[in-house]
Design an enzyme around this catalytic site. Structure first.
Site: not given
Ligand code: PEP
Ligand code: MG
Length: 862
Positions: A722, A461, A698, A769
């Site tokens: 994803d 940790h 995604e 994102c």
């Molecule tokens: C992604 O899949 O890139 C995303 C931003 O969603 P998560 O990482 O929360 O699945």
């Molecule tokens: Mg995702």
């Protein structure tokens, strides 16, 4: 159906009797498995000490677990280390599930054979559900024959007994599950199990290898020594036993979000490097290169045992100290949650759970009852448990012993009134045998430069916390570290896992320069972080932040984020056992909007399923969860939950700053359905101007349908995490494939390009994102392909903005097209690396290459 009555157990074996504490095996001696008694057998048969049911027979036949009619469970364990005999020397005379009478023969023993192979013949009778029963040896027995009274067992009235507190007509719910947590059931997974169990009225237990523990006891759970992929039995009893069983099976079979490997910050572990003179070699726990004065941190000193104490005074002292430490930890936990430091919060909520652990508290209280001082009672209870964890021979569990040592020290300090006023020089390199999580937090407030430990591990940790705080840290440097004197200037090259004890003036100069240039670079980037990022030819790129809480949002705003590009709402309520209602959700979303000033906030609807699980939302087990009911598909299963969230989102204000994002969309109808629901709900709520609605790209089908989706969506946001997983058919959390799940793969770039083209046809903007947005190497490619918003992790806002400002959009557009024709992620990365080098440097490199091709020696300077 248990009668909960007191019970006298008769001797299962004949021979000398001894207390468990004298058994030469720390697991039994420490009482970690429970209270009980030991016999050194002289007869060749193990008998039932009471009537009951045989609930378990060890595969290797050396141990039997019995449940008496009052619900008390006993482990009858023959010999020490007899598991290694693999059944040799034992003949089992009963069957699992069989009812037996007191005095019935259970196992026939070939004592000669067993004695030849086992460490000892000493056999134990251990009460394993000690949270519900107490056992007291019958007084004055030093040697016994089979059938004579041995132990008095009575129910503990104050605690809810798994079986006895419920209607005798309720049957327990039972299920078996393989533990999926990497490293087994160590502290944090055990804390998750405990937390899950506490969300139900039912009492639950885990049974493994002839032992069991209440789900309420962290040390009990860890003491089971359950490894990854071990199969355990979960038993729940009470009104909601089925739901509790389902939730516990989920908690055990799915690794929690905190365990997901964090890319790209995984530590570099360097082993077996050559140790030079004056250099100590260890293991990198958190990277970095720093220098500074060495400072030796000593552990708390426990005074000599003060002799017989008044129990009531000592109980009071311990109680007060525990309350004080608990309040301190709650403060730390609260502050970590406010800052959105999920890992830090998880560590300290585990500490809170350990502090309340019945196993530890009972051991300390028992010692106080026997005349021990609170300090020594607490210390012994914790150290005994540390020994148990260390004796299990599992590195991850052994590292968790450090968390217990931390609690030992904290409570001792509270008991001894040691406020620890330390004079640590700013910029010090702190040396200790092993630091604890609370040491680390204290040290980070002293602005130290780095940490070194003689012991410890890279998965501890402390290591996690050090990485989170960007503090260079090296562990496992060996005992020679502790011989070093405070005050001398050293270099900590954590990247290489080395501590340089006698750096030359030149080396120090180099390290200081390197450090200063890094600090300067970050400072410069941060100075301009609040200014919009514009390319050299005048195109503005929105650099937003990925956040999980209001605290994160406030930090991101302070760091210059142009907005929130992704609020993962599933993480807002991750530590709860009950679903948040509409008002709670509204409060959380509104909080993030308020923290962002006048900036826009993209809020994603709940994305559970697959690798993300919520305790309050147990989903049906699926053969292939990542391809199952996750993301927007939850609406299929629980439409009322999605409606509730949409209502909360429609109530935040101003709606113009709120953007709703749908995860895991794979076809246009999913978007249209939600649009329609939003229209109905906003009409019900009387809302006229509602939030924009976007979809995440995604899964490959969404990228391929980007144009159709963009017709009905206000914006598209690419989730590269994803999208990589589903495009490359590689689990995003697969340790063995981690290096290959690279979002810079040309196939992904083609899908990103296709998304941008499709969106442009309907004048929609595209953001990214996923983690690729936070990679400065990818910035030129992404904006070149048409991405106009990058949602990054907050500490990288300044750096990504700085990178945008170096780029020319027209050039990026041309260059990024060339990437689409490459063959591999590696080829794309190399091209990006070349592209990110300063122009003069590239020219120099090309010149050198030409010279080498023409057989000339390369220039060494320009
Ligand atoms: C992604 O899949 O890139 C995303 C931003 O969603 P998560 O990482 O929360 O699945
Ligand atoms: Mg995702």
């Amino acid at each position: 159906m248990h009668n909960n009555k007191d019970l006298i157990l008769s001797a299962p074996l004949s021979g000398p009797v001894m207390p468990l504490s004298q058994v030469p095996d720390p697991v039994f001696a420490s009482g970690a498995l429970g209270e009980g008694i030991a016999i050194d057998p002289t007869n060749e048969c193990l008998y039932a000490p009471c009537a009951g049911v045989v609930v378990h027979i060890a595969r290797t036949l050396h141990a039997v677990t019995l449940r008496a009619d009052n619900g008390a469970e006993f482990l009858l364990h023959v010999g020490l280390d007899t598991v290694a005999l693999a059944g040799e020397g034992f003949t089992v005379l009963v069957e699992q599930g069989e009812r037996v009478e007191e005095g019935q023969a259970l196992l026939r023993l070939d004592l000669d054979r067993i004695a030849q192979h086992a460490t000892s013949l000493i056999s134990t009778l251990v009460l394993i559900n000690g949270d519900r029963f107490r056992s007291i040896p019958v007084a004055g027995v030093s040697s016994i024959t089979v059938g004579q009274p041995l132990l008095h067992v009575s129910a503990v009235q104050s605690q809810t007994a798994l079986d006895s507190s419920h209607s005798s007509t309720i049957e327990p719910a039972r299920g078996r599950v393989r533990v999926a947590h990497s490293g087994g059931l160590h502290a944090r997974p055990a804390a998750l199990v405990r937390q899950t169990a506490q969300g139900f009225v039912s009492q639950s237990e885990l049974h493994f290898a002839g032992q069991s523990s209440s789900s309420n006891s962290l040390v009990g759970l860890m003491g089971l020594g359950i490894a990854e992929q071990d199969e355990v039995e979960v038993v729940c009893l009470g009104e909601d036993s089925e739901a509790a069983l389902l939730a516990l099976i989920k908690a055990l079979s799915i690794p929690s979000a905190h365990e997901q490997p964090r890319r790209p910050s995984a530590p570099v572990v360097t082993l077996n490097a050559t140790v030079e003179e004056g250099v100590l070699q260890g293991v990198c726990a958190s990277p970095g290169l720093v220098s500074g004065p060495l400072f030796r941190l000593h552990a708390v000193h426990l005074p000599d045992e003060p002799g017989q104490q008044v129990a009531s005074v000592q109980h009071h002292a311990l109680h007060t100290a525990l309350q004080q430490v608990s309040a301190d930890i709650q403060c730390t936990l609260h502050s970590a949650e406010q800052r959105g430091e999920d890992e830090e919060a998880a560590i300290f909520s585990t500490h809170l759970a350990l502090l309340e652990d019945p196993g530890l508290l009972d051991a300390a209280k028992l010692a106080i009852d026997q005349g021990c001082a609170a300090t020594h009672a607490w210390s012994q209870a914790l150290l005994a448990q540390c020994d148990v964890l260390q004796a299990l021979g599992k590195p991850l569990l052994a590292e968790r012993a450090n968390d217990l040592r931390d609690l030992r020290q904290r409570v001792l300090r509270a008991l001894l009134g040691d406020a620890r006023r330390l004079d640590i020089p700013i910029g010090a390199i702190v040396v200790a045998h092993e630091l604890t999580p609370s040491d680390l937090l204290m040290l980070s407030q002293h602005a130290v430069a780095g940490l070194c430990m003689a012991a410890g591990g890279a998965t501890s940790h402390v290591a996690i916390l050090a990485r989170g705080k960007g503090l260079p840290c090296v562990v496992a440097l060996g005992s020679a570290l502790l011989d070093q004197q405070s005050g001398k200037t050293v270099v900590l090259n954590a990247d290489q896992g080395q501590l340089e004890l006698t750096p030359s003036a030149q080396r120090l100069h180099h390290v200081i320069e390197h450090h200063q240039s890094q600090v300067q670079q970050r400072r410069t980037q941060q100075q301009y972080a609040h200014v919009p990022a514009m390319t050299l030819d005048g195109v503005t790129i929105e650099v937003a932040a990925n956040v999980a809480s209001r605290g994160d949002a406030a930090e991101a705003h302070a760091a210059g984020a142009d907005g929130v590009g992704l609020l993962r709402t599933e993480f807002l309520f991750v530590d709860r056992n009950t679903a948040p209602d509409e008002h709670e959700q509204w409060t959380a979303y509104q909080g993030v909007l308020d923290a962002m000033g006048d900036k826009p906030v993209v809020i994603r609807t709940i994305d559970v399923g697959g690798d993300k699980q919520l305790a309050y939302l147990p989903l049906p087990a699926e053969a292939n969860p990542v391809l199952g009911l996750r993301g927007i598909r939850l609406g299929q299963l629980r439409p009322e939950l999605l409606d509730q969230q949409l209502r909360a989102l429609l109530r935040v204000s101003p709606q113009q700053r709120c953007r709703i994002l749908l995860p895991m969309v794979s076809e246009v109808d999913e978007l249209l359905n939600i649009r329609q629901r939003l229209e109905v709900l906003s009409a019900e709520l009387g809302i006229k101007h509602r939030a924009q609605l976007g979809v995440m790209i995604e899964v490959p089908s969404a990228a391929l349908l980007a144009e159709q989706l963009a017709e009905h969506a206000d914006f598209l946001s690419i989730g590269t995490n994803d999208l990589s997983q589903y495009t490359l058919a590689m689990d995003r959390d697969h340790a063995g494939l981690a290096a290959r799940v690279d979002a810079l793969h040309p196939a992904l770039l083609r899908l990103i390009a296709m998304t941008c083209v499709g969106a442009a046809r309907h004048q929609r903007w595209v953001g990214v994102c996923g983690a690729l947005a936070s990679d400065p190497l990818a910035t030129a490619a992404l904006i070149g392909l048409g991405v106009r918003e990058l949602s990054v992790s907050p500490p990288l806002i300044g750096e990504i903005k700085a990178r945008v400002r170096e780029l020319n959009m027209a050039e990026c557009q041309r260059w990024s097209q060339s990437l689409l024709g490459l063959n591999s992620a590696q080829a794309v990365r190399q091209a990006c690396q070349r592209h990110s080098m300063p122009h003069a440097f590239v020219q120099q490199q090309q010149q050198q290459q030409q010279q080498q091709q023409q057989g000339e020696p390369p220039c060494t300077s320009t």
